[in-house]
Motif scaffolding. Sequence first.
Motif, short mmCIF file in Angstrom:
data_model
loop_
_atom_site.label_atom_id
_atom_site.label_comp_id
_atom_site.label_asym_id
_atom_site.label_seq_id
_atom_site.Cartn_x
_atom_site.Cartn_y
_atom_site.Cartn_z
N VAL A 69 0.84 -1.20 0.00
CA VAL A 69 0.00 0.00 0.00
C VAL A 69 0.87 1.25 0.00
CG1 VAL A 69 -1.63 1.35 1.39
CG2 VAL A 69 -2.03 -1.09 1.00
N ARG A 70 1.96 1.25 0.77
CA ARG A 70 2.87 2.40 0.75
C ARG A 70 3.40 2.65 -0.65
NH1 ARG A 70 7.04 2.30 5.89
NH2 ARG A 70 5.49 2.41 7.56
N THR A 71 3.84 1.59 -1.32
CA THR A 71 4.38 1.74 -2.66
C THR A 71 3.30 2.18 -3.63
OG1 THR A 71 6.02 0.01 -2.19
CG2 THR A 71 5.66 0.57 -4.49
N ALA A 72 2.10 1.64 -3.48
CA ALA A 72 0.99 2.06 -4.34
C ALA A 72 0.70 3.54 -4.16
CB ALA A 72 -0.25 1.23 -4.02
N ARG A 73 0.81 4.06 -2.94
CA ARG A 73 0.59 5.49 -2.71
C ARG A 73 1.56 6.32 -3.54
NH1 ARG A 73 -0.20 6.81 3.66
NH2 ARG A 73 -0.17 8.92 2.76
N HIS A 74 2.83 5.93 -3.54
CA HIS A 74 3.82 6.67 -4.32
C HIS A 74 3.51 6.59 -5.82
CE1 HIS A 74 6.09 7.43 -0.75
NE2 HIS A 74 6.45 6.18 -0.57
N LEU A 75 3.08 5.44 -6.27
CA LEU A 75 2.73 5.29 -7.69
C LEU A 75 1.53 6.15 -8.04
CD1 LEU A 75 3.19 1.42 -8.09
CD2 LEU A 75 4.67 3.22 -9.01
N LEU A 76 0.52 6.16 -7.19
CA LEU A 76 -0.66 6.98 -7.45
C LEU A 76 -0.30 8.46 -7.46
CD1 LEU A 76 -3.16 5.08 -5.13
CD2 LEU A 76 -3.22 5.10 -7.64
N GLU A 77 0.56 8.87 -6.56
CA GLU A 77 0.99 10.26 -6.52
C GLU A 77 1.75 10.65 -7.78
OE1 GLU A 77 3.23 10.47 -2.93
OE2 GLU A 77 1.47 10.09 -1.65
N THR A 111 0.23 7.09 -11.76
CA THR A 111 -0.09 5.74 -12.22
C THR A 111 -1.55 5.44 -11.96
OG1 THR A 111 2.17 5.03 -11.71
CG2 THR A 111 0.52 3.29 -12.03
N ALA A 112 -2.24 4.85 -12.93
CA ALA A 112 -3.64 4.49 -12.75
C ALA A 112 -3.77 3.43 -11.66
CB ALA A 112 -4.22 3.97 -14.06
N PRO A 113 -4.85 3.46 -10.87
CA PRO A 113 -5.01 2.48 -9.79
C PRO A 113 -4.87 1.04 -10.24
CG PRO A 113 -6.59 4.24 -9.51
CD PRO A 113 -5.92 4.48 -10.84
N ALA A 114 -5.43 0.68 -11.39
CA ALA A 114 -5.35 -0.71 -11.86
C ALA A 114 -3.90 -1.10 -12.12
CB ALA A 114 -6.19 -0.89 -13.12
N ALA A 115 -3.13 -0.19 -12.73
CA ALA A 115 -1.72 -0.48 -13.01
C ALA A 115 -0.91 -0.52 -11.72
CB ALA A 115 -1.15 0.56 -13.96
N ALA A 116 -1.24 0.35 -10.77
CA ALA A 116 -0.54 0.35 -9.48
C ALA A 116 -0.78 -0.96 -8.74
CB ALA A 116 -1.00 1.53 -8.64
N ALA A 117 -2.02 -1.46 -8.83
CA ALA A 117 -2.36 -2.71 -8.15
C ALA A 117 -1.47 -3.85 -8.64
CB ALA A 117 -3.83 -3.05 -8.38
N VAL A 118 -1.32 -3.97 -9.95
CA VAL A 118 -0.51 -5.05 -10.53
C VAL A 118 0.96 -4.85 -10.19
CG1 VAL A 118 0.24 -6.11 -12.68
CG2 VAL A 118 -2.16 -5.45 -12.39
N ALA A 119 1.42 -3.60 -10.22
CA ALA A 119 2.84 -3.32 -9.99
C ALA A 119 3.29 -3.73 -8.60
CB ALA A 119 3.11 -1.84 -10.22
N VAL A 120 2.41 -3.64 -7.61
CA VAL A 120 2.81 -3.95 -6.23
C VAL A 120 2.44 -5.37 -5.81
CG1 VAL A 120 2.68 -1.53 -5.56
CG2 VAL A 120 0.71 -3.02 -5.18
N GLY A 121 1.77 -6.12 -6.72
CA GLY A 121 1.51 -7.52 -6.42
C GLY A 121 0.09 -7.87 -6.02
N PHE A 122 -0.85 -6.91 -6.05
CA PHE A 122 -2.25 -7.25 -5.81
C PHE A 122 -2.82 -7.88 -7.08
CE2 PHE A 122 -1.99 -3.73 -2.58
CZ PHE A 122 -2.16 -4.54 -1.48
N GLU A 145 -7.35 13.63 -4.97
CA GLU A 145 -6.99 14.71 -4.05
C GLU A 145 -5.57 15.21 -4.29
OE1 GLU A 145 -8.64 16.50 -2.17
OE2 GLU A 145 -10.52 15.42 -1.85
N ARG A 146 -4.66 14.31 -4.72
CA ARG A 146 -3.29 14.72 -4.98
C ARG A 146 -3.21 15.64 -6.21
NH1 ARG A 146 -3.15 12.84 -0.58
NH2 ARG A 146 -1.35 11.91 0.42
N ALA A 147 -4.23 15.62 -7.04
CA ALA A 147 -4.25 16.46 -8.23
C ALA A 147 -4.84 17.84 -7.95
CB ALA A 147 -5.04 15.78 -9.35
#
Length: 286
Positions: A227-235, A238-249, A273-275
């Motif tokens: 989840v920490r790594t996904a946060r950095h990717l989202l920031e 990175t699209a949520p679906a791509a972030a999910a795969v990248a971190v192993g979900f 919100e980050r945008a």
Amino acid sequence: MASGREGEWARHWQYPGVPGLDLLRARYVRHSFTRHSHEGFVLGAVRRGVEDVIMPEGTIRARPGTVVMINPEVPHSAHAGVPEGWSYATLYPSSELVAAIAEEEATLRGTAGFAETIVEDEDTAQLIRAVHRAAEEGNALAADSLLRIAVARLLRRHGQSLPRREPLAAGARTASRARELLQERMAQPPSLEQLARELGTSPFALLRAFKAAYGMPLHTWLTNARVRTARHLLEAGTAPAAAAVAVGFTDQPHLNRHFTRIVGVPPGAYQRERARTYKTGKLPRS
């Protein structure tokens, strides 16, 4: 981000006027935070209701007028302490920001942190909520000033120098190496047996050593790290679906479930919100 579950709502965001700070303001009823930890500090002030926070030393009950202070990397979870839930404002200042304030305003030596997890301190609780109001109004001068006053006050009243890291014993070295390997292979982690074999230990010995070192089981730590790594990717966009795969979900719903139980909002709302530069609409009254 408004939710349809019994009036639950939450906003987790960053205000550009105060670098190094995340903010969460929310009302939760059924929502619960699974066991996790943060890279920086947590400073929370309940406005209404009760939040039960489960710490390594036991459960604390955060009520109006209290301030919850959690040091970096301390595992904890939380849920409603009363049927009506709780509403609160939380600040997540980075370790670097707190260290800079401590160096200027506190007399602590070494790494500054907090000696207590919860204190009765209505004045500082009001300051924490005031930081949120100033940030939501786009008032950088007030938000930054109030944050520094609140952190300095808490450090003077309840601060301590955090213990220095001692040389790692054999079990702690094994746990540290296991953490490194899981971080490196986050998308495709080994099984417990494979990891233990690679580290030259047994599965149960590894489980015990890791829990003793980091306060949570290996699989819980891995979810938190994902989840920490996904946060950095989202920031980073990175699209949520791509972030999910990248971190192993396995997929985006898998990420959504764990992300929401650790961060407090879904990944899509977090990324939106980050945008934004500052608050443009009113949250529900807490």
